[in-house]
Each structure stands twice: as C-alpha cells, then as structure tokens.
Design a protein around this motif. Structure first.
Motif, PDB file in Angstrom:
ATOM      1  N   ARG A 134      38.878  42.263  41.482  1.00  0.00           N
ATOM      2  CA  ARG A 134      37.834  41.300  41.118  1.00  0.00           C
ATOM      3  C   ARG A 134      37.234  40.641  42.360  1.00  0.00           C
ATOM      4  O   ARG A 134      36.019  40.496  42.480  1.00  0.00           O
ATOM      5  CB  ARG A 134      38.407  40.234  40.188  1.00  0.00           C
ATOM      6  N   PHE A 176      34.738  42.450  34.216  1.00  0.00           N
ATOM      7  CA  PHE A 176      34.554  43.026  35.546  1.00  0.00           C
ATOM      8  C   PHE A 176      34.711  44.554  35.552  1.00  0.00           C
ATOM      9  O   PHE A 176      34.623  45.176  36.601  1.00  0.00           O
ATOM     10  CB  PHE A 176      35.539  42.411  36.550  1.00  0.00           C
ATOM     11  N   VAL A 230      34.853  42.890  44.200  1.00  0.00           N
ATOM     12  CA  VAL A 230      33.548  42.957  43.544  1.00  0.00           C
ATOM     13  C   VAL A 230      32.735  41.695  43.834  1.00  0.00           C
ATOM     14  O   VAL A 230      31.550  41.757  44.179  1.00  0.00           O
ATOM     15  CB  VAL A 230      33.717  43.168  42.026  1.00  0.00           C
ATOM     16  N   LEU A 231      33.365  40.524  43.726  1.00  0.00           N
ATOM     17  CA  LEU A 231      32.655  39.264  43.916  1.00  0.00           C
ATOM     18  C   LEU A 231      32.131  39.099  45.335  1.00  0.00           C
ATOM     19  O   LEU A 231      31.088  38.480  45.548  1.00  0.00           O
ATOM     20  CB  LEU A 231      33.564  38.089  43.555  1.00  0.00           C
ATOM     21  N   GLU A 291      37.919  40.628  31.185  1.00  0.00           N
ATOM     22  CA  GLU A 291      37.217  39.565  31.913  1.00  0.00           C
ATOM     23  C   GLU A 291      35.764  39.917  32.220  1.00  0.00           C
ATOM     24  O   GLU A 291      35.017  39.098  32.758  1.00  0.00           O
ATOM     25  CB  GLU A 291      37.952  39.275  33.228  1.00  0.00           C
ATOM     26  N   ASN A 311      27.407  35.536  36.059  1.00  0.00           N
ATOM     27  CA  ASN A 311      27.898  35.613  37.432  1.00  0.00           C
ATOM     28  C   ASN A 311      26.842  36.275  38.307  1.00  0.00           C
ATOM     29  O   ASN A 311      26.378  37.365  37.988  1.00  0.00           O
ATOM     30  CB  ASN A 311      29.194  36.433  37.511  1.00  0.00           C
ATOM     31  N   LEU A 359      40.779  43.558  33.707  1.00  0.00           N
ATOM     32  CA  LEU A 359      39.420  43.490  34.246  1.00  0.00           C
ATOM     33  C   LEU A 359      38.383  43.740  33.153  1.00  0.00           C
ATOM     34  O   LEU A 359      37.318  43.114  33.138  1.00  0.00           O
ATOM     35  CB  LEU A 359      39.254  44.504  35.382  1.00  0.00           C
ATOM     36  N   PRO A 392      42.036  33.820  42.658  1.00  0.00           N
ATOM     37  CA  PRO A 392      42.533  35.198  42.546  1.00  0.00           C
ATOM     38  C   PRO A 392      43.568  35.466  43.621  1.00  0.00           C
ATOM     39  O   PRO A 392      43.343  35.209  44.787  1.00  0.00           O
ATOM     40  CB  PRO A 392      41.271  36.037  42.766  1.00  0.00           C
ATOM     41  N   THR A 429      32.788  49.274  37.884  1.00  0.00           N
ATOM     42  CA  THR A 429      32.774  47.826  38.064  1.00  0.00           C
ATOM     43  C   THR A 429      31.555  47.202  37.404  1.00  0.00           C
ATOM     44  O   THR A 429      30.506  47.830  37.258  1.00  0.00           O
ATOM     45  CB  THR A 429      32.778  47.462  39.556  1.00  0.00           C
ATOM     46  N   VAL A 434      29.794  42.929  36.428  1.00  0.00           N
ATOM     47  CA  VAL A 434      29.857  41.478  36.641  1.00  0.00           C
ATOM     48  C   VAL A 434      29.594  40.809  35.301  1.00  0.00           C
ATOM     49  O   VAL A 434      28.617  41.148  34.617  1.00  0.00           O
ATOM     50  CB  VAL A 434      28.815  41.017  37.686  1.00  0.00           C
ATOM     51  N   ALA A 480      44.579  43.264  39.592  1.00  0.00           N
ATOM     52  CA  ALA A 480      43.313  42.927  38.948  1.00  0.00           C
ATOM     53  C   ALA A 480      42.551  41.875  39.745  1.00  0.00           C
ATOM     54  O   ALA A 480      41.331  41.976  39.937  1.00  0.00           O
ATOM     55  CB  ALA A 480      43.566  42.441  37.521  1.00  0.00           C
ATOM     56  N   ASP A 481      43.263  40.859  40.227  1.00  0.00           N
ATOM     57  CA  ASP A 481      42.613  39.807  41.002  1.00  0.00           C
ATOM     58  C   ASP A 481      42.064  40.345  42.317  1.00  0.00           C
ATOM     59  O   ASP A 481      40.997  39.934  42.776  1.00  0.00           O
ATOM     60  CB  ASP A 481      43.602  38.671  41.283  1.00  0.00           C
TER      61      ASP A 481
END
Length: 499
Positions: free
Chosen positions: A43, A86, A46-47, A84, A103, A81, A494, A97, A99, A39-40
């Motif tokens: 994420r 995401f 995506v970030l 959270e 964010n 995700l 993450p 995906t 955000v 998951a991290d």
C-alpha cells in the motif's frame, strides 16, 4: 478486458519492499502479522508512487518464493488490499494496483504547488526561489528594446539566437574553455536540453548511468524515454563521487550515457573535486560513454573562500566525451526557461536537426532577456542577490532543523539549493504523506533514487527563511512525531514489511 497497464515482477517488488526501513518497535509493542505487514508495505509503495496505479502484481506463488514466505501470507495480504480498495482482481487477468475513491494519485515528480495553496501550505518540494528583482524587470525591458529586428523574421531559431550563442561561447572561453558559437545550442530549460540529448544518444532500452541519489525529475524523464537506469552510489556526505564504483559501472555496464551534477549536486550539495572530474572523464572516454554534465547549480556558491575546480569539460579538450548543460532557471529564476548545451559542433548539428520534430526553437524574448543580463553585467549582480538569499535561507533552515529535529542528520553544503537529510530512522515517504496534512510539503528520498532507495531521507531546499523556516521545521517536527507514534490517516501508520 484487461485493466492493468504495466507489470511489476516478483523480484522487483521484493526489492522495493525490502528497501523500506523498518521502524523499531517500542517496548511491549507486538509485531503485526506477516500478511498485514506485507499489505501495508505494498500500500505504501502505491501511495508514494514507486509502484504505479494499474500495475499488475506478481502471482501469489511467485511473490511468496521471492519473499521466502508462505503463499498463504501473500494471499491474505492481497485479500486485505482488495478490501481496502488498493487492489483489484479478476479471474484470468490477475491482480493490479488501484487507489480507493477519494485518494489522490501519487505525484510522479516535484511539481510546484498551485499559487492558491501557498497561503496554507509551506512548499519545500520545489527548489526554486522568487525572481531577483529589479533584474528580471530590467532584463525584460532590455529585451523589448532589442526585439523589433527579430519581429520582422519568422522567429524560429532552432540553434538559438546567434547573439546569445556567441555570448555563451564567450563565457566558456573566459572560464578557460575555448568555445565557438557552433558548439552552443539554446534550449527550453535544462530539462529540454537533457531530453534532446537522451533522444539523440540513448534510444529505448539503452543504459544510462546516474548518480544515486540524483535529481528526481531527470530520473523520471529518462524512465519515460525508456532508458535503463544504472545507479552509481555517491560517496558519503559531501565527498562527491565514489570513483571506484564509477569505474566499475562504466567498465561492466558500458552505458551509452552517464548523467552527473558535479557542482553542488542535487540533492546532496556535494562538489566534485578536480581529481574526481579528471578520473570520471578518463573512465567515460575509455568506456565509450557520453558524459552529460549538468551545470545548473554551478554559480550558486554560498560560502566565501571556496576554491572551485575547473569545469568538467575542461578535462575533455577534444570535446569527444563531455556534453555540458547549463540553465538560467536555478541561478536566476525558474520562470526564465532558457537552457543551453555545449558540445562538439557535430553533436550540436545533430541536436539542432532533430529539433525540427520537437519544439522547433526557444522563445525569442526570453533569449534576448538572458542575453541582456549576460552582456550588461546584470547577470553577476542578479546571481549575487540569489546567492545572498539562498545563504540566508540555508542558515535559517539549518538552525531551525537543529532546534526542532536534533536527531536528523545532514552535512551543510557550501553551495547549491538543497539539503539532503537523514530522518533519524523514520520513513521519508510517511513524512511526506503526513507532512501534507500538517501543512508542509516535502519530497521523500525514494524520489531521488532508483528502485526505491533512500527511504530514510528527505530533500529540503533553501526556499524559505526567517520565521517561515522556523514554522516549516516546526511542522516537520509535528509530522515526525506523528510518524514515530504510528499516526496514519487517523489510525495506525502502515508498517514496514521486511522479508
């Protein structure tokens, strides 16, 4: 109604996840559960913008097979995700995906910071220096004096002003490359030149070979044009091109275009030698590949006594293989959006004809300003100011980094505007994210690669010097310590997922 606008395949997502470098766990540190690491990892993709927002993710079973993990692990990661913010899902439409509210969307390029933020943020994202005065002012004044005759015309010159085309042709001839004005087209910056070349030679779905790493904004331009990018790894350090790899890619992939920066490469600073240039032109000619050579950094030699190789187009006397791109933006000022193409006359005619459906032409006043600089000797004096400033900034930044971050590794280039830095095992994407919180903006390595390469790098331009360079390095040091300690958004960084 379907909410996703693109899709990421299972194999592609697995490659992106596996490209993330794993930070070694400290003594007594327990590894996170596999679902949490996965998951991290998603994420973070995506970030940092390597997986777009609103991209449909693979089905749980498909991703589990590609990663060699259980479907339960993928299901738990997707559920985390979703919790959270995401990931969003709907039965029958899959998962895509997102955000969370609050964010910011990840930046896609290396856009300059707005001027109002410069007081609080040190911007190491944009490799551009302030204008070299008094030469900008003098060039504009000279251009205004030359403007009246052009003001009585329609003002559209799709190939560029005849006077500037002649001046640019004369400069190539003086470098030992006989050139006619009919071989020159003036463009709106180097980006405009390369965009026009890609549209002429490489339609959607065509292969384009690119150095790996390469200039981030050009890579994004080519992606948005629908090109299929074929990366070719650079040789280690400042050694330039790996010719064995280039020959293999040109032979096996037969790309329609190849894009290279032979002079003080962006981002590594490497300078290709004469033998590499000759071999690459020969290999491109044999493969039927058009070689696009970006010379925007060519005049930024920072060290004395460096023997410069001939331009790449000097190894293509017939002009059938090499298309050269130049610009005033790096050597003079980024606000002077004047670029040019040097190619065979038939290529220039095709580019000019296609321009009727693009921007029609380049602003006349800026063309007159560049022509004034090139015709009066002002260009050489302005570029010398630029070299002196970049050299001082380079030396200040190198010294500050060696004091603050002795574990970071880099080779000091002898020209150009950028330093390509290996970050001692830390994630460049995490450094970029945390750096913005401590007041320094730096682009992460993956922006300069294809499919998520170079996670362990950042690019640092020679745009600050003196006390600002010291402060930039200090802020980078603070960001590095936060990343190494696992700080992320007030909590834990993450973790990397490695299948």
């Amino acid at each position: 109604m379907t909410q996703w606008t693109s899709a990421v395949g299972a194999a592609q997502l697995a490659r992106l996840l596996n490209s993330q470098q794993e930070r070694p766990a400290g003594p007594g540190t327990r590894r996170p559960p596999a679902y949490r690491a996965l998951a991290d990892g998603i994420r973070l993709l995506v970030l940092e913008g390597r997986v777009p927002v609103a991209a449909r993710l693979p089905a749980e079973r498909e991703l589990a097979l590609s990663l060699s993990v259980s479907r339960t692990t993928v299901a738990a990661a997707y559920e985390a995700l979703r919790a959270e913010g995401f990931l969003e899902s709907r039965r029958g439409a899959g998962s895509w995906t997102a955000v969370p509210a609050g964010n910011p969307l990840p930046a896609r390029g290396l856009e300059p910071l707005p001027p109002e933020t410069l007081g609080s943020m040190i911007d190491l994202g944009c490799a551009a220096l302030p204008a070299p005065e008094p030469w900008l002012t003098r060039a504009v004044q000279g251009a205004l004096e030359e403007l009246p005759p052009y003001a009585h015309t329609h003002g559209d010159y799709p190939a560029g002003l005849p006077a500037l085309r002649q001046t640019l042709a004369d400069r190539y001839t003086a470098r030992g490359i006989p050139t006619m004005p009919e071989q020159i087209m003036v463009t709106t910056g180097a980006m405009g030149a390369i965009d026009a070349i890609c549209h002429l030679f490489a339609g959607r779905g065509e292969r384009i070979a690119v150095e790996s790493p390469s200039y981030a904004n050009i890579l994004q331009l080519m992606r948005e044009a629908g090109a299929r990018l074929v990366p070719v790894a650079m040789a280690e350090g400042l050694a330039g091109w790996d010719m064995d790899r280039w020959r293999q890619v040109l032979r096996d992939a037969a790309p329609r275009l190849a894009y290279v920066v032979a002079d003080f490469h962006n981002p590594t600073g490497a300078l290709a030698d004469e033998n590499q240039r000759r071999q690459l032109v020969d290999a491109a000619r044999s493969a039927g590949t058009v070689l696009v050579v970006d010379e925007t950094m060519s005049e930024l030699q920072l060290d004395e006594g460096l023997e410069r190789p001939r331009p790449v187009c000097g190894f293509d006397p017939a002009g059938s293989t090499v298309v050269t791109v130049g610009s005033a933006s790096k050597a003079f000022w980024a606000g002077m959006r004047i670029g040019w193409v040097r190619a065979a006359p038939d290529v220039i005619r095709s580019l000019v004809a296609a321009r009727a459906y693009a921007d029609l032409g380049t602003p006349v006043l800026e063309q007159l300003a560049v022509n004034w600089l090139l015709s009066t000797g002002g260009w050489e004096q302005a570029v010398q100011v630029r070299r002196d400033q970049a050299r001082e900034n380079r030396d200040a930044l190198v010294g500050a980094l060696r004091r603050e971050l002795p574990d970071w590794e880099f080779d000091v280039p002898r020209g150009g505007l950028t330093l390509w830095v290996r970050t001692g095992g830390l994630s460049g994407s995490r450094l970029a994210e945390v750096g913005e919180r401590v007041g320094v903006r730096v682009p992460s390595g993956p922006r300069f690669g294809v499919d998520g390469a170079f996670e362990g790098y950042v690019r640092l331009p020679f745009t600050v010097g003196g006390a600002v360079a010291d402060e930039a390095a200090a802020r980078l040091g603070a960001a590095a310590r936060m990343v190494a300690a696992g700080a992320h958004g007030g909590g834990e960084a993450p973790r990397t997922f490695v299948a």
